[in-house]
Design a protein around this motif. Structure first.
Motif, PDB file in Angstrom:
ATOM      1  N   ARG A  39      -7.064   0.997  -4.468  1.00  0.00           N
ATOM      2  CA  ARG A  39      -5.986   1.864  -3.983  1.00  0.00           C
ATOM      3  C   ARG A  39      -5.755   3.033  -4.934  1.00  0.00           C
ATOM      4  NH1 ARG A  39      -1.092  -2.089  -2.947  1.00  0.00           N
ATOM      5  NH2 ARG A  39      -0.058  -0.175  -2.259  1.00  0.00           N
ATOM      6  N   PHE A  40      -5.841   2.796  -6.236  1.00  0.00           N
ATOM      7  CA  PHE A  40      -5.693   3.899  -7.192  1.00  0.00           C
ATOM      8  C   PHE A  40      -6.816   4.923  -7.031  1.00  0.00           C
ATOM      9  CE2 PHE A  40      -2.643   1.234  -9.586  1.00  0.00           C
ATOM     10  CZ  PHE A  40      -1.654   2.181  -9.760  1.00  0.00           C
ATOM     11  N   THR A  54      -2.444  14.581  -4.216  1.00  0.00           N
ATOM     12  CA  THR A  54      -1.746  13.621  -3.362  1.00  0.00           C
ATOM     13  C   THR A  54      -0.241  13.840  -3.496  1.00  0.00           C
ATOM     14  OG1 THR A  54      -3.527  12.006  -3.618  1.00  0.00           O
ATOM     15  CG2 THR A  54      -1.395  11.170  -2.846  1.00  0.00           C
ATOM     16  N   GLN A  55       0.433  13.919  -2.351  1.00  0.00           N
ATOM     17  CA  GLN A  55       1.872  14.195  -2.331  1.00  0.00           C
ATOM     18  C   GLN A  55       2.668  12.899  -2.253  1.00  0.00           C
ATOM     19  OE1 GLN A  55       3.216  17.456  -2.638  1.00  0.00           O
ATOM     20  NE2 GLN A  55       1.059  17.677  -3.223  1.00  0.00           N
ATOM     21  N   ARG A  56       3.801  12.908  -2.892  1.00  0.00           N
ATOM     22  CA  ARG A  56       4.700  11.751  -2.882  1.00  0.00           C
ATOM     23  C   ARG A  56       5.440  11.674  -1.543  1.00  0.00           C
ATOM     24  NH1 ARG A  56       6.776  15.516  -6.520  1.00  0.00           N
ATOM     25  NH2 ARG A  56       8.559  16.623  -5.660  1.00  0.00           N
ATOM     26  N   ARG A  57       5.860  10.481  -1.208  1.00  0.00           N
ATOM     27  CA  ARG A  57       6.673  10.253  -0.012  1.00  0.00           C
ATOM     28  C   ARG A  57       8.155  10.198  -0.366  1.00  0.00           C
ATOM     29  NH1 ARG A  57       3.183   5.772   3.365  1.00  0.00           N
ATOM     30  NH2 ARG A  57       1.509   7.198   3.929  1.00  0.00           N
ATOM     31  N   TRP A  58       8.443   9.888  -1.608  1.00  0.00           N
ATOM     32  CA  TRP A  58       9.816   9.890  -2.108  1.00  0.00           C
ATOM     33  C   TRP A  58       9.765  10.087  -3.608  1.00  0.00           C
ATOM     34  CZ3 TRP A  58       7.637   5.073  -0.730  1.00  0.00           C
ATOM     35  CH2 TRP A  58       7.526   4.149  -1.760  1.00  0.00           C
ATOM     36  N   GLY A  59      10.932  10.305  -4.202  1.00  0.00           N
ATOM     37  CA  GLY A  59      11.021  10.452  -5.652  1.00  0.00           C
ATOM     38  C   GLY A  59      10.691  11.858  -6.113  1.00  0.00           C
ATOM     39  N   THR A  60      10.527  11.998  -7.417  1.00  0.00           N
ATOM     40  CA  THR A  60      10.318  13.319  -8.010  1.00  0.00           C
ATOM     41  C   THR A  60       9.022  13.444  -8.799  1.00  0.00           C
ATOM     42  OG1 THR A  60      11.570  12.710  -9.986  1.00  0.00           O
ATOM     43  CG2 THR A  60      12.813  13.735  -8.182  1.00  0.00           C
ATOM     44  N   MET A  61       8.364  12.325  -9.110  1.00  0.00           N
ATOM     45  CA  MET A  61       7.143  12.392  -9.917  1.00  0.00           C
ATOM     46  C   MET A  61       5.975  12.969  -9.127  1.00  0.00           C
ATOM     47  SD  MET A  61       6.809   8.944 -12.227  1.00  0.00           S
ATOM     48  CE  MET A  61       7.033   7.771 -10.911  1.00  0.00           C
ATOM     49  N   ARG A 121       2.567   2.790  -2.870  1.00  0.00           N
ATOM     50  CA  ARG A 121       3.225   3.094  -1.588  1.00  0.00           C
ATOM     51  C   ARG A 121       3.920   4.441  -1.651  1.00  0.00           C
ATOM     52  NH1 ARG A 121       7.360   0.089  -0.766  1.00  0.00           N
ATOM     53  NH2 ARG A 121       7.326  -1.127  -2.667  1.00  0.00           N
ATOM     54  N   GLN A 122       4.491   4.785  -2.808  1.00  0.00           N
ATOM     55  CA  GLN A 122       5.155   6.072  -2.986  1.00  0.00           C
ATOM     56  C   GLN A 122       4.202   7.226  -2.675  1.00  0.00           C
ATOM     57  OE1 GLN A 122       6.304   6.832  -7.047  1.00  0.00           O
ATOM     58  NE2 GLN A 122       7.655   8.524  -6.499  1.00  0.00           N
ATOM     59  N   PHE A 123       2.925   7.026  -2.978  1.00  0.00           N
ATOM     60  CA  PHE A 123       1.921   8.072  -2.748  1.00  0.00           C
ATOM     61  C   PHE A 123       0.992   7.741  -1.583  1.00  0.00           C
ATOM     62  CE2 PHE A 123       3.650   9.153  -6.802  1.00  0.00           C
ATOM     63  CZ  PHE A 123       3.671  10.530  -6.763  1.00  0.00           C
ATOM     64  N   GLY A 124       1.429   6.835  -0.725  1.00  0.00           N
ATOM     65  CA  GLY A 124       0.693   6.557   0.493  1.00  0.00           C
ATOM     66  C   GLY A 124      -0.618   5.839   0.319  1.00  0.00           C
ATOM     67  N   ALA A 125      -0.783   5.156  -0.793  1.00  0.00           N
ATOM     68  CA  ALA A 125      -2.058   4.453  -1.044  1.00  0.00           C
ATOM     69  C   ALA A 125      -1.904   2.948  -0.849  1.00  0.00           C
ATOM     70  CB  ALA A 125      -2.539   4.734  -2.466  1.00  0.00           C
TER      71      ALA A 125
END
Length: 151
Positions: free
Chosen positions: A17-18, A25-32, A147-151
């Motif tokens: 997954r990594f 790659t764009q985040r789905r939530w958060g700020t990182m 999951r935050q990055f859709g992986a």
């Protein structure tokens, strides 16, 4: 019982997954950013290994079992936008990112189960974690960010 990153199948699944992540790659939530997330996850492992001191938050010894109980047995997954410790915070004292490729390789190296003792670890927040407990809580944390990055 949660998956355990120290077990070969779960470890291979996490690593694959990594490898789906890219520098854009764009985040789905958060700020990182995705690069910051790689370092954040590596820093969590460094804290667990005793390589990165945790000085911002001290847990009295008598509260560590309760904290451990909650995170290991009650928390099924990390929730979106949970607050992190300053040592793991990209806006505070997280290790500065170098490059996506370097930080990715560092995290993959830190995910090697052979580099962790079979008897578990002494964690600054939870006290002694068996290998099973450490493997499960780390898997939950890594899965959260994947999951935050859709992986």
């Amino acid at each position: 019982m949660a998956a355990n990153f120290l077990e070969p199948q779960a470890n291979a699944a996490l690593i694959s997954r990594f490898f789906t992540l890219m520098p854009d790659t764009q985040r789905r939530w958060g700020t990182m950013t995705v690069g910051q997330m790689l370092v954040h996850c590596a820093d969590q492992l460094r804290v667990s290994r005793g390589e990165k001191p945790l000085t911002s938050f001290r847990v009295p010894f008598f509260l560590k079992p309760a904290l451990k109980w909650f995170f290991v047995t009650q928390l099924t997954e990390f929730k979106r936008n949970m607050k992190t410790l300053p040592e793991l915070d990209a806006k505070a004292r997280m290790t500065p990112p170098i490059s996506f490729a370097t930080d990715h390789a560092t995290l993959i190296r830190l995910l090697n189960p052979a580099s962790y003792p079979a008897g578990g670890i002494e964690h600054p927040l939870f006290g002694h974690l068996s290998a099973q407990e450490f493997g499960e809580i780390t898997w939950k944390h890594l899965d959260h960010h994947l999951r935050q990055f859709g992986a």
